[in-house]
Scaffold this motif. Sequence first.
Motif, PDB file in Angstrom:
ATOM      1  N   ARG A  46       0.849  -1.190   0.000  1.00  0.00           N
ATOM      2  CA  ARG A  46       0.000   0.000   0.000  1.00  0.00           C
ATOM      3  C   ARG A  46       0.879   1.231   0.000  1.00  0.00           C
ATOM      4  O   ARG A  46       1.672   1.414   0.908  1.00  0.00           O
ATOM      5  CB  ARG A  46      -0.867   0.033   1.254  1.00  0.00           C
ATOM      6  N   PRO A  47       0.757   2.084  -0.991  1.00  0.00           N
ATOM      7  CA  PRO A  47       1.571   3.308  -0.986  1.00  0.00           C
ATOM      8  C   PRO A  47       1.136   4.229   0.151  1.00  0.00           C
ATOM      9  O   PRO A  47      -0.037   4.246   0.528  1.00  0.00           O
ATOM     10  CB  PRO A  47       1.289   3.941  -2.337  1.00  0.00           C
ATOM     11  N   GLN A  48       2.107   4.941   0.712  1.00  0.00           N
ATOM     12  CA  GLN A  48       1.765   5.908   1.745  1.00  0.00           C
ATOM     13  C   GLN A  48       1.038   7.068   1.093  1.00  0.00           C
ATOM     14  O   GLN A  48       1.309   7.426  -0.040  1.00  0.00           O
ATOM     15  CB  GLN A  48       3.029   6.417   2.426  1.00  0.00           C
ATOM     16  N   ARG A  49       0.114   7.648   1.833  1.00  0.00           N
ATOM     17  CA  ARG A  49      -0.620   8.771   1.276  1.00  0.00           C
ATOM     18  C   ARG A  49      -0.741   9.869   2.320  1.00  0.00           C
ATOM     19  O   ARG A  49      -0.807   9.611   3.523  1.00  0.00           O
ATOM     20  CB  ARG A  49      -1.996   8.346   0.788  1.00  0.00           C
ATOM     21  N   LEU A  50      -0.765  11.086   1.850  1.00  0.00           N
ATOM     22  CA  LEU A  50      -0.920  12.227   2.733  1.00  0.00           C
ATOM     23  C   LEU A  50      -2.380  12.367   3.124  1.00  0.00           C
ATOM     24  O   LEU A  50      -3.271  12.011   2.363  1.00  0.00           O
ATOM     25  CB  LEU A  50      -0.457  13.504   2.024  1.00  0.00           C
ATOM     26  N   GLY A  51      -2.595  12.860   4.306  1.00  0.00           N
ATOM     27  CA  GLY A  51      -3.949  13.125   4.743  1.00  0.00           C
ATOM     28  C   GLY A  51      -4.694  11.906   5.252  1.00  0.00           C
ATOM     29  O   GLY A  51      -5.913  11.925   5.378  1.00  0.00           O
ATOM     30  N   PHE A  52      -3.981  10.827   5.584  1.00  0.00           N
ATOM     31  CA  PHE A  52      -4.659   9.611   6.010  1.00  0.00           C
ATOM     32  C   PHE A  52      -5.351   9.741   7.366  1.00  0.00           C
ATOM     33  O   PHE A  52      -6.179   8.927   7.712  1.00  0.00           O
ATOM     34  CB  PHE A  52      -3.697   8.419   6.004  1.00  0.00           C
ATOM     35  N   MET A  53      -5.032  10.795   8.117  1.00  0.00           N
ATOM     36  CA  MET A  53      -5.681  11.001   9.417  1.00  0.00           C
ATOM     37  C   MET A  53      -6.744  12.102   9.351  1.00  0.00           C
ATOM     38  O   MET A  53      -7.254  12.530  10.377  1.00  0.00           O
ATOM     39  CB  MET A  53      -4.628  11.377  10.472  1.00  0.00           C
ATOM     40  N   ALA A  54      -7.100  12.547   8.167  1.00  0.00           N
ATOM     41  CA  ALA A  54      -8.078  13.626   8.014  1.00  0.00           C
ATOM     42  C   ALA A  54      -9.378  13.262   8.717  1.00  0.00           C
ATOM     43  O   ALA A  54      -9.907  12.166   8.553  1.00  0.00           O
ATOM     44  CB  ALA A  54      -8.332  13.906   6.541  1.00  0.00           C
ATOM     45  N   GLY A  55      -9.863  14.195   9.523  1.00  0.00           N
ATOM     46  CA  GLY A  55     -11.119  13.990  10.229  1.00  0.00           C
ATOM     47  C   GLY A  55     -10.971  13.206  11.522  1.00  0.00           C
ATOM     48  O   GLY A  55     -11.920  13.093  12.287  1.00  0.00           O
ATOM     49  N   GLN A  56      -9.792  12.679  11.801  1.00  0.00           N
ATOM     50  CA  GLN A  56      -9.587  11.882  13.008  1.00  0.00           C
ATOM     51  C   GLN A  56      -8.843  12.649  14.096  1.00  0.00           C
ATOM     52  O   GLN A  56      -8.892  12.272  15.262  1.00  0.00           O
ATOM     53  CB  GLN A  56      -8.817  10.603  12.675  1.00  0.00           C
ATOM     54  N   ILE A  57      -8.148  13.701  13.705  1.00  0.00           N
ATOM     55  CA  ILE A  57      -7.436  14.530  14.672  1.00  0.00           C
ATOM     56  C   ILE A  57      -7.729  15.986  14.352  1.00  0.00           C
ATOM     57  O   ILE A  57      -8.179  16.318  13.262  1.00  0.00           O
ATOM     58  CB  ILE A  57      -5.907  14.287  14.628  1.00  0.00           C
ATOM     59  N   SER A  58      -7.447  16.834  15.330  1.00  0.00           N
ATOM     60  CA  SER A  58      -7.617  18.265  15.076  1.00  0.00           C
ATOM     61  C   SER A  58      -6.412  19.005  15.638  1.00  0.00           C
ATOM     62  O   SER A  58      -5.842  18.612  16.654  1.00  0.00           O
ATOM     63  CB  SER A  58      -8.899  18.792  15.707  1.00  0.00           C
ATOM     64  N   VAL A  59      -6.028  20.065  14.976  1.00  0.00           N
ATOM     65  CA  VAL A  59      -4.910  20.898  15.404  1.00  0.00           C
ATOM     66  C   VAL A  59      -5.506  22.163  15.988  1.00  0.00           C
ATOM     67  O   VAL A  59      -6.289  22.854  15.318  1.00  0.00           O
ATOM     68  CB  VAL A  59      -3.990  21.222  14.206  1.00  0.00           C
ATOM     69  N   PRO A  60      -5.135  22.489  17.228  1.00  0.00           N
ATOM     70  CA  PRO A  60      -5.691  23.697  17.844  1.00  0.00           C
ATOM     71  C   PRO A  60      -5.305  24.943  17.055  1.00  0.00           C
ATOM     72  O   PRO A  60      -4.246  25.009  16.441  1.00  0.00           O
ATOM     73  CB  PRO A  60      -5.035  23.728  19.226  1.00  0.00           C
ATOM     74  N   LYS A  61      -6.184  25.943  17.070  1.00  0.00           N
ATOM     75  CA  LYS A  61      -5.921  27.187  16.342  1.00  0.00           C
ATOM     76  C   LYS A  61      -4.663  27.892  16.861  1.00  0.00           C
ATOM     77  O   LYS A  61      -3.977  28.578  16.120  1.00  0.00           O
ATOM     78  CB  LYS A  61      -7.119  28.117  16.431  1.00  0.00           C
ATOM     79  N   ASP A  62      -4.347  27.718  18.142  1.00  0.00           N
ATOM     80  CA  ASP A  62      -3.168  28.372  18.715  1.00  0.00           C
ATOM     81  C   ASP A  62      -1.952  27.432  18.741  1.00  0.00           C
ATOM     82  O   ASP A  62      -1.032  27.620  19.524  1.00  0.00           O
ATOM     83  CB  ASP A  62      -3.472  28.895  20.118  1.00  0.00           C
ATOM     84  N   PHE A  63      -1.915  26.480  17.855  1.00  0.00           N
ATOM     85  CA  PHE A  63      -0.850  25.481  17.828  1.00  0.00           C
ATOM     86  C   PHE A  63       0.542  26.125  17.801  1.00  0.00           C
ATOM     87  O   PHE A  63       1.446  25.714  18.515  1.00  0.00           O
ATOM     88  CB  PHE A  63      -1.017  24.563  16.603  1.00  0.00           C
ATOM     89  N   ASP A  64       0.706  27.169  16.986  1.00  0.00           N
ATOM     90  CA  ASP A  64       2.010  27.808  16.857  1.00  0.00           C
ATOM     91  C   ASP A  64       2.390  28.655  18.064  1.00  0.00           C
ATOM     92  O   ASP A  64       3.515  29.138  18.162  1.00  0.00           O
ATOM     93  CB  ASP A  64       2.074  28.648  15.582  1.00  0.00           C
TER      94      ASP A  64
END
Length: 79
Positions: A46-64
Motif C-alpha cells: 500500500r503506498p503511503q498517502r498524505l492526509g490519512f488522518m483527516a477527520g480523526q485529529i484536530s490541530v488547535p488554532k493556537d498550535f504555533d
Amino acid sequence: MKTINIHEAKTHLSRLVEQAVDGEPFIIAKAGRPLVKVTRVEAPSRPQRLGFMAGQISVPKDFDRMGEAEITQLFGNGA
C-alpha cells in the motif's frame, strides 16, 4: 538463472531489465566471475498517502503559540 557478461549487459540492458521485471532475474559477470544479481523490486503493498488522518485529529488554532509562556520563561523574550 542465466549469467551474462558485463559487455552484453551494457548492450542489452533495457531488454534484460524488462525480463527481470517479468520475473527472470539474471547475474552479471566479469571475466566469468559473478558480480551482481539483478531482480525486480517488489512494490510496497500500500503506498503511503498524505492526509490519512483527516477527520480523526484536530490541530488547535493556537498550535504555533502553544507553550509560549514556558518558552519565554526559559529563553527570554528575544529582545
